[in-house]
Scaffold this active site. Structure first.
Site, short mmCIF file in Angstrom:
data_model
loop_
_atom_site.label_atom_id
_atom_site.label_comp_id
_atom_site.label_asym_id
_atom_site.label_seq_id
_atom_site.Cartn_x
_atom_site.Cartn_y
_atom_site.Cartn_z
NE ARG A 126 -3.44 0.23 2.17
CZ ARG A 126 -4.00 -0.57 3.11
NH1 ARG A 126 -3.99 -0.30 4.26
NH2 ARG A 126 -4.59 -1.64 2.87
CE1 TYR A 127 0.47 4.14 4.43
CE2 TYR A 127 0.71 1.85 5.11
CZ TYR A 127 0.09 3.07 5.24
OH TYR A 127 -0.89 3.23 6.17
NE ARG A 130 5.09 2.22 6.28
CZ ARG A 130 4.66 3.37 5.75
NH1 ARG A 130 5.22 3.84 4.65
NH2 ARG A 130 3.66 4.02 6.30
CB CYS A 139 -3.34 -16.56 15.71
SG CYS A 139 -3.37 -15.40 14.33
CB CYS A 143 -8.30 -11.56 18.57
SG CYS A 143 -6.58 -11.77 19.01
CB CYS A 146 -9.29 -11.44 13.86
SG CYS A 146 -7.95 -11.48 12.66
NE ARG A 148 -4.06 -8.33 7.71
CZ ARG A 148 -3.05 -8.01 8.50
NH1 ARG A 148 -2.55 -8.90 9.35
NH2 ARG A 148 -2.50 -6.82 8.45
CG ASP A 307 -9.71 -2.08 10.89
OD1 ASP A 307 -9.58 -0.84 10.85
OD2 ASP A 307 -8.75 -2.87 10.86
CG ASP A 344 -5.78 0.56 8.34
OD1 ASP A 344 -5.69 1.12 7.22
OD2 ASP A 344 -5.00 -0.32 8.72
CE LYS A 351 -1.23 0.44 10.48
NZ LYS A 351 -0.75 -0.08 9.17
#
Ligand SMILES: *Cc1c(COP(=O)(O)O)cnc(C)c1O
Ligand code: SF4
Length: 386
Positions: A126-127, A130, A139, A143, A146, A148, A307, A344, A351
């Site tokens: 996206r950037y 990076r 994981c 969570c 989450c 994602r 999100d 985000d 962000k």
């Protein structure tokens, strides 16, 4: 090479181990073994029912959450739950509830538009300088909020060597990329030698400055941070780590020990926290978390607005709640304890920092500011000198 996770069913000793204080039990050895912790994760309603009195909402939530982002709780993380309190902040993060299956307006499957910024599977660019590398969907604990969830928790094999080769070629060909953030899922779920294979290849790219790991494992499975892992990581410096924390009660002596080992290995540690209703949305709770993090040698980095992911409506707060938290931190405590609050941008804008307004007006030669106590100050900009 495959994941270190075993698919063996949990041992019948589990309930006994969980009910006994680990220190008192002669299972301390097992308790400290991260592979034992993974093998004995709580994944079924039947098991969980023998350990804790569930609410009807939780029972229904667990029944429905099969497959993607299924329930999985390490015995260690489970031991942090206050079993008598249905509103325990640790419990709410780990045990599904029926609200997860209601969809609110504006909910999205991929709110941050990651899939649209993906030149190839497993890579988000996206950037300009990076990239985000999604190396596994596994994981230690899932969570419930989450971001994602569309792609996490099926516990597929991690990115293959062949797929990684393509990713590696892409990064190598783009000289503007100077920072690779390895996330997932959780990169510390890979076997150490498997992760090393990827780090070594990335380190061979001369235009890469830093490698970052985004992980929650030091919090949900702190025993994973062992000597072998830190000795390996420190060969590929500069390696940074962003650790996902949600609540001050997560910063246990085991977690402090894990963070201490990582910090001693020269890895700068930052934190990431998702702002969650009923978990950490009170300024006092967030402040305690930030103080605990500094004590554990972790520098608060980001607080994220939750999100708008489908099924997380019950976790979301208004953006103003996050702004107020920053207002209650900045100036009132060490600057090191103040992270950046970000939204985000839905749709893929990245962000965006949001903060209280300290700049009251800006005129020619003069700005008017307020401090953390609300006092007003003027700063004159006639900088010409003489
Ligand atoms: C968060 C994120 C990064 C890293 O952002 P920083 O602000 O540098 O920490 C990079 N790529 C993507 C896609 C991200 O979501
Ligand atoms: S650790 Fe991160 S990727 Fe894994 S379930 Fe939690 S929020 Fe999702």
């Amino acid at each position: 090479m495959e994941l270190s996770i075993s698919s063996e069913p949990p041992s019948s000793n589990l309930a006994r181990n969980l009910l006994a204080e680990p220190e008192e039990s002669n299972h301390l050895q097992e308790w400290k073994d991260w592979k034992w912790q993974l093998k004995n994760r709580i994944t079924t309603l039947e098991e969980l029912k023998t350990l804790i009195a569930l609410t009807p909402s939780e029972e229904e939530g667990i029944k429905r959450s099969n497959g993607r982002l299924a329930m999985a709780i390490t015995p260690y993380f489970f031991s942090l739950i206050d079993k008598t309190n249905p509103n325990c902040p640790i419990r709410k993060q780990a045990i599904p509830r029926i609200e997860e299956f209601s969809i609110s307006t504006h909910d999205m499957i991929d709110p941050c538009g990651e899939d649209n910024h993906s030149p190839m599977p497993g890579l988000v660019h996206r950037y300009p300088d990076r990239v985000l590398l999604l190396i596994t969907d596994a994981c230690a604990m899932y969570c419930r909020y989450c971001t994602r969830r569309r792609m996490v928790g099926e516990e597929m094999p991690p990115m293959s060597i062949e797929r990684f080769e393509e990713t590696y070629k892409y990064i190598k060909s783009k000289r503007s990329i100077r920072d690779v953030l390895i996330s997932g899922g959780d990169p510390l779920m890979l076997k150490t030698e498997h992760l090393e294979y990827y780090l070594k290849k990335l380190r061979s790219i001369s235009h890469l400055d830093i490698i970052r790991l985004g992980t929650r494992v030091p919090v949900t499975l702190p025993m994973r941070v062992d000597k072998e892992l830190v000795e390996m990581l420190k060969k590929y410096h500069p390696v940074y780590m962003s650790i996902h924390f949600s609540h001050p009660r997560e910063v246990t002596s085991d977690v402090r020990e894990a963070c201490g080992m990582l910090a001693d290995a020269g890895i700068p540690l930052g934190s990431q926290t998702v702002l969650l209703k009923g978990i950490n949305d009170k300024p006092s709770v967030m402040k305690r978390l930030m103080h605990e993090l500094l004590r554990a040698r972790v520098r608060p980095y980001y607080i994220y607005q939750c999100d708008p992911v489908t099924g997380t409506g019950h976790f979301r707060t208004p953006v103003s709640v996050g702004i107020n938290i920053i207002e209650k931190l900045r100036g009132h405590t060490s600057g090191y304890a103040v992270p950046t609050f970000v939204v985000d941008a839905p749709g893929g804008g990245g962000k965006i920092p949001v903060s209280p307004t300290y700049l009251i007006s800006q005129a020619k030669d003069k700005v008017v500011l307020r401090n953390y106590q609300g006092n007003i100050f003027e700063y004159f900009e006639n900088c010409s000198g003489g």
